[in-house]
Design an enzyme around this catalytic site. Structure first.
Site, PDB file in Angstrom:
ATOM      1  N   HIS A  63       0.873  -1.199   0.000  1.00 58.88           N
ATOM      2  CA  HIS A  63       0.000   0.000   0.000  1.00 58.88           C
ATOM      3  C   HIS A  63       0.896   1.230   0.000  1.00 58.88           C
ATOM      4  O   HIS A  63       1.371   1.684   1.050  1.00 58.88           O
ATOM      5  CB  HIS A  63      -0.909  -0.019   1.232  1.00 58.88           C
ATOM      6  CG  HIS A  63      -1.853   1.143   1.289  1.00 58.88           C
ATOM      7  ND1 HIS A  63      -3.204   1.034   1.070  1.00 58.88           N
ATOM      8  CD2 HIS A  63      -1.620   2.455   1.508  1.00 58.88           C
ATOM      9  CE1 HIS A  63      -3.762   2.234   1.177  1.00 58.88           C
ATOM     10  NE2 HIS A  63      -2.818   3.110   1.449  1.00 58.88           N
ATOM     11  N   HIS A  65       1.564   5.188  -1.971  1.00 56.12           N
ATOM     12  CA  HIS A  65       1.100   6.255  -2.875  1.00 56.12           C
ATOM     13  C   HIS A  65       2.253   6.624  -3.805  1.00 56.12           C
ATOM     14  O   HIS A  65       2.866   7.693  -3.664  1.00 56.12           O
ATOM     15  CB  HIS A  65       0.609   7.445  -2.057  1.00 56.12           C
ATOM     16  CG  HIS A  65      -0.601   7.096  -1.241  1.00 56.12           C
ATOM     17  ND1 HIS A  65      -1.882   7.403  -1.618  1.00 56.12           N
ATOM     18  CD2 HIS A  65      -0.726   6.387  -0.093  1.00 56.12           C
ATOM     19  CE1 HIS A  65      -2.747   6.927  -0.736  1.00 56.12           C
ATOM     20  NE2 HIS A  65      -2.070   6.310   0.197  1.00 56.12           N
ATOM     21  N   GLY A  70      -1.930  12.925  -0.366  1.00 55.83           N
ATOM     22  CA  GLY A  70      -2.153  14.131   0.432  1.00 55.83           C
ATOM     23  C   GLY A  70      -3.085  15.126  -0.233  1.00 55.83           C
ATOM     24  O   GLY A  70      -3.945  14.780  -1.023  1.00 55.83           O
ATOM     25  N   GLU A  72      -4.940  17.152   1.749  1.00 53.02           N
ATOM     26  CA  GLU A  72      -6.035  17.448   2.691  1.00 53.02           C
ATOM     27  C   GLU A  72      -5.906  18.823   3.334  1.00 53.02           C
ATOM     28  O   GLU A  72      -6.854  19.315   3.934  1.00 53.02           O
ATOM     29  CB  GLU A  72      -6.112  16.381   3.793  1.00 53.02           C
ATOM     30  CG  GLU A  72      -6.585  15.024   3.311  1.00 53.02           C
ATOM     31  CD  GLU A  72      -5.430  14.073   3.084  1.00 53.02           C
ATOM     32  OE1 GLU A  72      -4.318  14.545   2.782  1.00 53.02           O
ATOM     33  OE2 GLU A  72      -5.660  12.856   3.199  1.00 53.02           O
ATOM     34  N   THR A 101      -7.015  10.207  -0.975  1.00 56.75           N
ATOM     35  CA  THR A 101      -8.078  11.211  -0.845  1.00 56.75           C
ATOM     36  C   THR A 101      -8.331  11.923  -2.167  1.00 56.75           C
ATOM     37  O   THR A 101      -9.479  12.120  -2.564  1.00 56.75           O
ATOM     38  CB  THR A 101      -7.664  12.265   0.212  1.00 56.75           C
ATOM     39  OG1 THR A 101      -7.276  11.579   1.395  1.00 56.75           O
ATOM     40  CG2 THR A 101      -8.797  13.226   0.514  1.00 56.75           C
ATOM     41  N   TYR A 132     -10.040   6.786  -2.854  1.00 58.18           N
ATOM     42  CA  TYR A 132     -10.905   6.689  -1.670  1.00 58.18           C
ATOM     43  C   TYR A 132     -12.367   6.471  -2.040  1.00 58.18           C
ATOM     44  O   TYR A 132     -13.137   5.918  -1.255  1.00 58.18           O
ATOM     45  CB  TYR A 132     -10.841   8.020  -0.901  1.00 58.18           C
ATOM     46  CG  TYR A 132      -9.904   8.120   0.260  1.00 58.18           C
ATOM     47  CD1 TYR A 132     -10.203   8.992   1.294  1.00 58.18           C
ATOM     48  CD2 TYR A 132      -8.717   7.426   0.337  1.00 58.18           C
ATOM     49  CE1 TYR A 132      -9.365   9.145   2.392  1.00 58.18           C
ATOM     50  CE2 TYR A 132      -7.867   7.570   1.422  1.00 58.18           C
ATOM     51  CZ  TYR A 132      -8.208   8.427   2.438  1.00 58.18           C
ATOM     52  OH  TYR A 132      -7.367   8.588   3.526  1.00 58.18           O
ATOM     53  N   HIS A 197      -9.544   1.414   2.969  1.00 59.18           N
ATOM     54  CA  HIS A 197      -9.024   2.414   3.914  1.00 59.18           C
ATOM     55  C   HIS A 197     -10.027   2.557   5.042  1.00 59.18           C
ATOM     56  O   HIS A 197     -11.188   2.907   4.796  1.00 59.18           O
ATOM     57  CB  HIS A 197      -8.841   3.765   3.202  1.00 59.18           C
ATOM     58  CG  HIS A 197      -8.734   4.921   4.144  1.00 59.18           C
ATOM     59  ND1 HIS A 197      -7.543   5.513   4.467  1.00 59.18           N
ATOM     60  CD2 HIS A 197      -9.699   5.572   4.854  1.00 59.18           C
ATOM     61  CE1 HIS A 197      -7.777   6.498   5.340  1.00 59.18           C
ATOM     62  NE2 HIS A 197      -9.070   6.553   5.582  1.00 59.18           N
ATOM     63  N   ASP A 289       2.149   2.962   3.617  1.00 53.78           N
ATOM     64  CA  ASP A 289       1.413   4.167   3.198  1.00 53.78           C
ATOM     65  C   ASP A 289       2.418   5.189   2.655  1.00 53.78           C
ATOM     66  O   ASP A 289       2.217   6.397   2.767  1.00 53.78           O
ATOM     67  CB  ASP A 289       0.623   4.765   4.366  1.00 53.78           C
ATOM     68  CG  ASP A 289      -0.687   5.409   3.877  1.00 53.78           C
ATOM     69  OD1 ASP A 289      -1.275   6.175   4.643  1.00 53.78           O
ATOM     70  OD2 ASP A 289      -1.075   5.164   2.725  1.00 53.78           O
TER      71      ASP A 289
HETATM   72  C1  LIG Z   1      -3.144   5.995   8.693  1.00 57.50           C
HETATM   73  C2  LIG Z   1      -3.046   7.503   8.723  1.00 57.50           C
HETATM   74  C3  LIG Z   1      -1.961   7.924   9.714  1.00 57.50           C
HETATM   75  C4  LIG Z   1      -2.662   8.033   7.330  1.00 57.50           C
HETATM   76  C5  LIG Z   1      -3.772   7.841   6.311  1.00 57.50           C
HETATM   77  N1  LIG Z   1      -3.250   8.162   4.999  1.00 57.50           N
HETATM   78  C6  LIG Z   1      -4.002   7.927   3.899  1.00 57.50           C
HETATM   79  O1  LIG Z   1      -5.061   7.365   3.916  1.00 57.50           O
HETATM   80  C7  LIG Z   1      -3.455   8.456   2.615  1.00 57.50           C
HETATM   81  C8  LIG Z   1      -3.742   9.944   2.495  1.00 57.50           C
HETATM   82  N2  LIG Z   1      -5.122  10.255   2.856  1.00 57.50           N
HETATM   83  C9  LIG Z   1      -3.454  10.362   1.065  1.00 57.50           C
HETATM   84  O2  LIG Z   1      -4.388  10.431   0.230  1.00 57.50           O
HETATM   85  O3  LIG Z   1      -2.261  10.586   0.789  1.00 57.50           O
HETATM   86  C10 LIG Z   1      -4.953   8.791   6.590  1.00 57.50           C
HETATM   87  O4  LIG Z   1      -4.890   9.913   6.053  1.00 57.50           O
HETATM   88  O5  LIG Z   1      -5.870   8.378   7.308  1.00 57.50           O
HETATM   89 ZN   LIG Z   2      -5.562   5.263   3.696  1.00 55.76          ZN
HETATM   90 ZN   LIG Z   3      -2.952   5.202   1.713  1.00 57.85          ZN
END
Ligand SMILES: CC(C)C[C@H](NC(=O)C[C@H](N)C(=O)O)C(=O)O
Ligand SMILES: [Zn+2]
Ligand SMILES: [Zn+2]
Length: 393
Positions: A63, A65, A70, A72, A101, A132, A197, A289
């Site tokens: 898993h 990227h 990111g 967010e 995301t 997602y 996720h 991740d």
């Molecule tokens: C498990 C936690 C700590 C990290 C986790 N990362 C992702 O899911 C990837 C992120 N959203 C992306 O799109 O790069 C989160 O954000 O919940």
């Molecule tokens: Zn994730």
């Molecule tokens: Zn991820």
């Protein structure tokens, strides 16, 4: 190219003691107590002295990227794409790429192109189609066609549930996507896995328990990730794993920090619990991740910035198991070798076996630091340093 690794302590993952290993091209050709070979200079034979070292299968990071993730926190928080040596210096020889995301400014065309780029640079890559959100944005317009006709696509993900950033999918949307992935996998000899996720929302693994309860889709169709992000979710994951489900831990570069910050359960403590509960040793994986965003909060839980996942956190987790939880190396490395290979049906990967791909890590026996990494028979890291670099590294 012919390579002999001599006098090395081999973990298949199962430990088989001191062996000589013969590599021919991109395959493991022989595993013997002693290998004698004389080609009368016909072909160059590279000899590697494995004395005082450990040989394990190259790590599978299931898993990552690879294209970056990111966003967010707005456009300036989109994380950078991965580079070849960030994987190889972490012992990773196979990666499974995913979007997260942001499945809008990033898409499956770019993810597949990045996966092909990394394959050209020397490691093995696969991808999950989607991001997602449900309904998924695919390459061909259909989940089943993506899985059946694009070789690198092994399933869908990372489909978000129990998270304020998900598309808030209905249960029907979720099981239809899972059913499409399953049947397409069946029709193309692939896993058709659903990488899920799981966020920190109160519904936790509810969708998965309901799927097992209300449909014919088997529990083995799913690989929920981030299941150690907090202790309540981890308890749900233990219950799920006891039913035969697979669970994927997210590694941390600094397990203590995340434990106190977010109540995260470190991989090493999670694996100890798995062993205590008698859960099957095939049912757990560890992924990084990598290049995914990791939101960081101060003690007042204010958003203070965004960290980035790193593949090196896999080795941090493995060392943590061995040195701090007395978990045998051959158990800990299953999480990044034979288990993801079996769950994702990555043929010829994840074990040191005759005719398997020559994806190997040589570790220092005492420190478990990475000394050498070989991907598809080619030396990528030597004396702990990358010797093969990505095009722009
Ligand atoms: C498990 C936690 C700590 C990290 C986790 N990362 C992702 O899911 C990837 C992120 N959203 C992306 O799109 O790069 C989160 O954000 O919940
Ligand atoms: Zn994730
Ligand atoms: Zn991820």
């Amino acid at each position: 190219m012919i390579t002999i690794i001599r006098n090395i302590n081999v973990y298949k993952p199962e430990p088989i003691g001191i062996k000589d290993i013969l590599l021919m091209g991109d395959k493991i050709a022989a595993i013997e107590d002693k290998i004698h070979i004389n080609l009368n200079g016909l072909v160059e034979v590279k000899e590697i002295d494995g004395t005082g070292k450990i040989l394990v299968p190259g790590f599978i990071d299931c898993h990552v990227h690879i294209l970056g993730g990111g966003g967010e926190g707005g456009f300036s928080t989109r994380t950078p794409e991965a580079t070849l040596s960030s994987f190889t210096t972490a012992g990773v020889t196979t990666v499974v790429g995913t979007l997260g995301t942001d499945g809008v400014a990033r898409d499956m065309n770019a993810l597949l192109a990045k996966a092909r780029g990394l394959e050209e640079e020397g490691i093995t890559t696969y991808v999950y189609t989607g991001s997602y959100r449900l309904p998924l944005n695919t390459l061909t317009g259909e989940i089943m066609k993506d899985i059946m006709f694009i070789d690198k696509v092994i399933g869908i993900g990372e489909v978000a549930i129990s998270d304020h950033r998900s598309s808030q999918p209905t249960f029907e949307e979720f099981i239809r996507a899972a059913a499409d992935a399953r049947v397409a996998g069946m029709l193309s000899g692939k896993a058709g896995i659903v990488n899920v996720h799981v966020g920190d929302g109160p519904r936790k693994l509810e969708f998965l328990f309901r799927t097992i309860e209300e449909t014919e889709i088997p529990i083995t169709q799913f690989l929920p990730t981030h299941i150690n992000r907090n202790s309540e979710l981890f308890e749900d994951a233990i219950k799920y794993a006891k039913m035969g489900g697979y669970i994927d831990f997210t590694a941390s570069e600094d397990p203590e920090l995340w434990e106190e910050q977010d109540g995260e359960v470190s991989f090493s403590k999670g694996l100890k619990r798995i062993l205590e509960e008698g859960i099957h040793l095939d049912n757990f994986t560890l992924s990084s991740d990598g290049q995914g965003s990791l939101p960081i909060f101060n003690e007042k839980k204010e958003f203070v910035g965004i960290g980035v996942g790193k593949s090196i956190s896999l080795l941090v987790g493995i060392k943590d198991c061995v040195f701090n939880e007395n978990i045998p190396l051959e158990i800990a490395i299953r999480a990044v070798t034979c288990n993801p290979a079996k769950i994702l049906k990555l043929n010829g990967k994840g074990r040191i076996e005759r005719y398997f791909d020559a994806d190997l890590c040589i570790l220092d026996e005492k420190s478990l630091d990475i000394d050498m990494v070989i991907a598809k028979g080619k030396i990528m890291v030597e004396n702990r340093k990358a010797v093969v670099f990505g095009t722009f590294e």
